[in-house]
Design a protein around this motif. Structure first.
Motif, mmCIF file in Angstrom:
data_model
loop_
_atom_site.group_PDB
_atom_site.id
_atom_site.type_symbol
_atom_site.label_atom_id
_atom_site.label_comp_id
_atom_site.label_asym_id
_atom_site.label_seq_id
_atom_site.Cartn_x
_atom_site.Cartn_y
_atom_site.Cartn_z
ATOM 1 N N LEU A 139 0.812 -1.212 0.000
ATOM 2 C CA LEU A 139 0.000 0.000 0.000
ATOM 3 C C LEU A 139 0.850 1.268 0.000
ATOM 4 N N ARG A 140 2.054 1.161 0.537
ATOM 5 C CA ARG A 140 2.939 2.318 0.590
ATOM 6 C C ARG A 140 3.707 2.512 -0.711
ATOM 7 N N GLY A 141 3.689 1.506 -1.576
ATOM 8 C CA GLY A 141 4.508 1.548 -2.777
ATOM 9 C C GLY A 141 3.960 2.412 -3.893
ATOM 10 N N ALA A 142 2.765 2.936 -3.755
ATOM 11 C CA ALA A 142 2.184 3.729 -4.838
ATOM 12 C C ALA A 142 3.003 4.979 -5.133
ATOM 13 N N GLY A 143 3.535 5.611 -4.084
ATOM 14 C CA GLY A 143 4.282 6.844 -4.303
ATOM 15 C C GLY A 143 5.726 6.791 -3.880
ATOM 16 N N ILE A 144 6.214 5.601 -3.484
ATOM 17 C CA ILE A 144 7.565 5.479 -2.940
ATOM 18 C C ILE A 144 8.327 4.357 -3.641
ATOM 19 N N HIS A 145 9.567 4.656 -4.033
ATOM 20 C CA HIS A 145 10.505 3.622 -4.477
ATOM 21 C C HIS A 145 11.181 3.057 -3.229
ATOM 22 N N PHE A 146 11.013 1.762 -2.962
ATOM 23 C CA PHE A 146 11.668 1.124 -1.829
ATOM 24 C C PHE A 146 12.979 0.487 -2.259
ATOM 25 N N THR A 147 13.965 0.522 -1.371
ATOM 26 C CA THR A 147 15.148 -0.309 -1.542
ATOM 27 C C THR A 147 14.816 -1.717 -1.054
ATOM 28 N N ALA A 148 15.773 -2.621 -1.185
ATOM 29 C CA ALA A 148 15.657 -3.890 -0.469
ATOM 30 C C ALA A 148 15.783 -3.583 1.018
ATOM 31 N N PRO A 149 15.281 -4.452 1.885
ATOM 32 C CA PRO A 149 15.364 -4.173 3.330
ATOM 33 C C PRO A 149 16.798 -4.173 3.830
ATOM 34 N N TYR A 150 17.042 -3.379 4.871
ATOM 35 C CA TYR A 150 18.342 -3.388 5.525
ATOM 36 C C TYR A 150 18.270 -4.033 6.909
ATOM 37 N N VAL A 151 17.076 -4.069 7.512
ATOM 38 C CA VAL A 151 16.897 -4.671 8.830
ATOM 39 C C VAL A 151 15.596 -5.458 8.839
ATOM 40 N N LEU A 152 15.599 -6.581 9.532
ATOM 41 C CA LEU A 152 14.393 -7.383 9.738
ATOM 42 C C LEU A 152 13.988 -7.273 11.199
ATOM 43 N N ILE A 153 12.704 -6.971 11.448
ATOM 44 C CA ILE A 153 12.197 -6.729 12.796
ATOM 45 C C ILE A 153 10.987 -7.630 13.040
ATOM 46 N N GLU A 154 10.923 -8.207 14.229
ATOM 47 C CA GLU A 154 9.826 -9.109 14.559
ATOM 48 C C GLU A 154 8.597 -8.351 15.054
ATOM 49 N N GLY A 155 7.439 -8.755 14.571
ATOM 50 C CA GLY A 155 6.169 -8.259 15.077
ATOM 51 C C GLY A 155 5.544 -9.314 15.977
ATOM 52 N N CYS A 156 5.150 -8.909 17.190
ATOM 53 C CA CYS A 156 4.671 -9.876 18.188
ATOM 54 C C CYS A 156 3.355 -9.423 18.814
ATOM 55 N N TYR A 157 2.748 -10.344 19.543
ATOM 56 C CA TYR A 157 1.520 -10.080 20.286
ATOM 57 C C TYR A 157 1.824 -10.061 21.786
ATOM 58 N N LEU A 158 1.155 -9.163 22.495
ATOM 59 C CA LEU A 158 1.248 -9.049 23.948
ATOM 60 C C LEU A 158 -0.141 -9.248 24.538
ATOM 61 N N VAL A 159 -0.221 -10.005 25.637
ATOM 62 C CA VAL A 159 -1.500 -10.235 26.329
ATOM 63 C C VAL A 159 -1.272 -10.094 27.833
ATOM 64 N N ARG A 160 -2.348 -10.060 28.589
ATOM 65 C CA ARG A 160 -2.254 -10.083 30.055
ATOM 66 C C ARG A 160 -1.866 -11.485 30.527
ATOM 67 N N ASP A 161 -1.248 -11.544 31.687
ATOM 68 C CA ASP A 161 -0.864 -12.852 32.245
ATOM 69 C C ASP A 161 -2.061 -13.791 32.348
ATOM 70 N N ALA A 162 -3.243 -13.241 32.651
ATOM 71 C CA ALA A 162 -4.436 -14.069 32.851
ATOM 72 C C ALA A 162 -5.142 -14.443 31.555
ATOM 73 N N SER A 163 -4.647 -13.972 30.423
ATOM 74 C CA SER A 163 -5.305 -14.258 29.146
ATOM 75 C C SER A 163 -5.273 -15.751 28.838
ATOM 76 N N PRO A 164 -6.355 -16.276 28.248
ATOM 77 C CA PRO A 164 -6.349 -17.689 27.848
ATOM 78 C C PRO A 164 -5.527 -17.933 26.584
ATOM 79 N N LEU A 165 -5.124 -16.873 25.897
ATOM 80 C CA LEU A 165 -4.371 -17.021 24.652
ATOM 81 C C LEU A 165 -2.944 -17.460 24.948
ATOM 82 N N THR A 166 -2.482 -18.475 24.225
ATOM 83 C CA THR A 166 -1.126 -18.990 24.413
ATOM 84 C C THR A 166 -0.339 -19.073 23.110
#
Length: 246
Positions: free
Chosen positions: A87-114
């Motif tokens: 979606l960002r590429g319509a007006g921007i020329h991107f290079t190849a990536p220089y850094v890889l970053i992890e996207g994660c999920y955070l929940v409360r300790d009591a959450s049933p999600l594991t």
């Protein structure tokens, strides 16, 4: 790496090289509370490119990824630093990536999600930063859960706590810092996506300018500059992207 004067001129219509710097991603940039100095891997790369062009550098710091995209798309900045997204590429020329970053999920300790694959279910409220790469990705991928948008990525966890949402999504390091700050929170194991962080310039600057920026990024990866910058700024959990196969 020699950059012809015509390409340098294409990058600097306003005189200095104007670099959009997103302060909303703590892995890549920040501002010192005592001096107001903007610093980070993005700043180091911007400074290095300005030196290659033989021009002054003007930093244009913003607090969200969306604002950084707007700066470059509207040609109010000459280069920027972004997570690659179609979606960002319509007006921007991107290079190849220089850094890889992890996207994660955070929940409360009591959450049933594991597990990450348990998040996308009806009734689950997931908070992301408005216009962030996580927002763009999850807007495509989430089918049953509900996305809620905080003002910026650094505001995600506070929004998550204040509204009683079920999951916070974002940069692993930001979530870890917020969990340590607030307590009673945990990250789900693994990651739900990998962000490819790249440099970019307005498409209106032309293919030769885009190629010069892409070549600069490849050189900075190969030379060890990016790895050294990550180490110098104490960044953990992000890795240098492999060489481009273009």
């Amino acid at each position: 790496m020699n950059i012809p004067s015509a390409i340098a001129a294409a990058f600097t219509p306003a005189g200095p090289l104007r670099a959009g710097i997103n302060l909303g991603n703590p892995i890549l940039a920040g501002k010192r509370a005592d001096t107001g100095e903007v610093y980070g891997v993005s700043v180091d790369l911007a400074r290095g490119f300005a030196q290659r062009l033989g021009v002054e550098l003007e930093l244009k710091p913003v607090d969200t990824a969306a604002k950084s995209v707007d700066l470059v798309t509207k040609e109010e900045a000459d280069i920027g630093f972004f997570a690659v997204d179609p979606l960002r590429g319509a007006g921007i020329h991107f290079t190849a990536p220089y850094v890889l970053i992890e996207g994660c999920y955070l929940v409360r300790d009591a959450s049933p999600l594991t597990r990450n694959d348990e998040v996308d279910q009806a009734g689950t409220r997931v908070v992301v930063g408005q216009g962030s790469a996580y927002d763009l990705f999850l807007s495509r991928e989430i089918k049953a859960a509900t996305l809620e948008r905080a003002r910026s990525s650094p505001a995600v966890v506070d929004h998550f706590i204040a509204t009683g949402a079920d999951v916070a999504a974002g940069v692993k390091q930001q979530l870890e810092a917020d969990a340590a700050r607030l307590g009673g929170l945990r990250l789900l194991p693994g990651r739900f996506m990998v962000i490819q962080q790249a440099m970019g310039c307005p498409k209106g600057r032309g293919a030769e300018a885009a190629a010069a920026l892409a070549a600069y990024v490849e050189e900075m990866k190969a030379s060890g500059f990016v790895a050294e910058a990550l180490a110098r700024h104490g960044i953990e959990g992000a890795s240098v992207a492999p060489a481009s196969e273009r």
